[in-house]
Design an enzyme around this catalytic site. Structure first.
Site, PDB file in Angstrom:
ATOM      1  N   CYS A  72       0.858  -1.181   0.000  1.00 28.34           N
ATOM      2  CA  CYS A  72       0.000   0.000   0.000  1.00 28.34           C
ATOM      3  C   CYS A  72       0.895   1.232   0.000  1.00 28.34           C
ATOM      4  CB  CYS A  72      -0.862  -0.038   1.258  1.00 28.34           C
ATOM      5  SG  CYS A  72      -1.773   1.481   1.563  1.00 28.34           S
ATOM      6  N   CYS A 180      -1.394   3.942  -6.408  1.00 30.47           N
ATOM      7  CA  CYS A 180      -2.197   3.279  -5.380  1.00 30.47           C
ATOM      8  C   CYS A 180      -2.433   1.875  -5.904  1.00 30.47           C
ATOM      9  CB  CYS A 180      -3.524   4.009  -5.201  1.00 30.47           C
ATOM     10  SG  CYS A 180      -4.756   3.077  -4.254  1.00 30.47           S
TER      11      CYS A 180
HETATM   12  N1  DGL Z   1      -4.164   0.581  -1.881  1.00 24.77           N
HETATM   13  C1  DGL Z   1      -3.703   1.652  -1.085  1.00 24.77           C
HETATM   14  C2  DGL Z   1      -2.553   2.416  -1.694  1.00 24.77           C
HETATM   15  O1  DGL Z   1      -1.788   1.835  -2.416  1.00 24.77           O
HETATM   16  C3  DGL Z   1      -4.631   2.507  -0.300  1.00 24.77           C
HETATM   17  C4  DGL Z   1      -6.033   2.690  -0.681  1.00 24.77           C
HETATM   18  C5  DGL Z   1      -6.802   3.344   0.431  1.00 24.77           C
HETATM   19  O2  DGL Z   1      -7.164   2.587   1.330  1.00 24.77           O
HETATM   20  O3  DGL Z   1      -6.998   4.565   0.420  1.00 24.77           O
HETATM   21  O4  DGL Z   1      -2.367   3.575  -1.431  1.00 24.77           O
END
Ligand code: DGL
Length: 238
Positions: A72, A180
């Site tokens: 993430c 993301c």
């Molecule tokens: N998938 C996550 C990222 O790469 C975060 C998404 C979220 O929960 O806002 O930032």
């Protein structure tokens, strides 16, 4: 206890990294934690996110993690440094928008999409300062609500969100960085919106980095058999 590679994200986003890991390290055992209950991470305060992430890391350590992949961008930008301090015995590999890769590939007009938390982080500012060449133009663009919409897997919701975010944005980019991990799930939709752009995520490089770190630390699973994969989402009964 079998040693595992622990991977986590705020839901389904990090599964795109897990796929790359399975490709290059098929004999490893994986435990994936998708924290959908706390999605979105991108709109949480630093304190809220640190608390959430600490608990996940403690749980992954209990489950026998030999390395933890923070799949993430948001949690990496905001928490990885404090995680490394709090859990000095653990090896962490993080995820960050592939700005370096896009700059190295000499794209001229680069759009970086990420959560508000990632876009506002110092790390992204640093990445741009370090990698941007004078002839390159980089636009940072926060996408509030997009990861949440993707998490619902509801196509209508995703479409609406995409149109709300991008209808009024110029589309003349030659590269779009998916900053993301959730966004890698909607590559087709993004290609339609940005037809001239190459979509770039760093997922393959993250998997290679995990392989390299495991090799360096003599932690690769020597077993000839295919590893086990367990995937759990918060809210599922454990
Ligand atoms: N998938 C996550 C990222 O790469 C975060 C998404 C979220 O929960 O806002 O930032």
């Amino acid at each position: 206890m079998k040693k595992i590679i622990g991977v986590f994200d705020s839901g389904i986003g990090g599964l795109t990294i897990l796929d790359e890991l399975k490709n290059i390290l098929p004999n490893e055992n994986y435990f994936y934690f998708g924290d959908s209950k706390n999605n979105p991470y991108g709109q949480k305060t630093d304190e809220e996110l640190e608390k959430i992430v600490d608990e996940i890391v403690k749980d992954l350590i209990k489950r026998g993690a030999k390395i933890i992949v923070v799949a993430c961008n948001t949690a990496t930008a905001k928490c990885i440094e404090s995680l490394r301090k709090k859990f000095p015995e653990m090896i962490f590999v993080g995820t960050e928008p592939a700005v370096k890769l896009a700059c190295e590939m000499d794209y001229k007009n680069i759009l970086v999409l990420a959560t508000p938390g990632t876009i506002q982080s110092e790390r992204v500012e640093e990445l741009v300062l370090k990698n941007k060449k004078p002839e390159q133009n980089i636009k940072l663009f926060a996408c509030p609500g997009l990861a949440d919409a993707i998490e619902t897997k509801d196509e209508e919701k995703i479409k609406l969100k995409l149109s709300e975010l991008f209808d009024n944005l110029e589309k003349d980019f030659d590269a779009v960085v998916l900053g993301c991990t959730h966004y890698s799930h909607i590559k087709n939709e993004l290609s339609e919106i940005f037809p001239k752009a190459k979509l770039i995520d760093g997922n393959k490089n993250i998997a290679k980095q995990v392989q390299k770190v495991l090799q360096e630390n003599n932690l690769l699973n020597e077993s000839e058999e295919k590893g086990k994969i367990e995937i759990i989402f918060s809210g599922d009964s454990k």
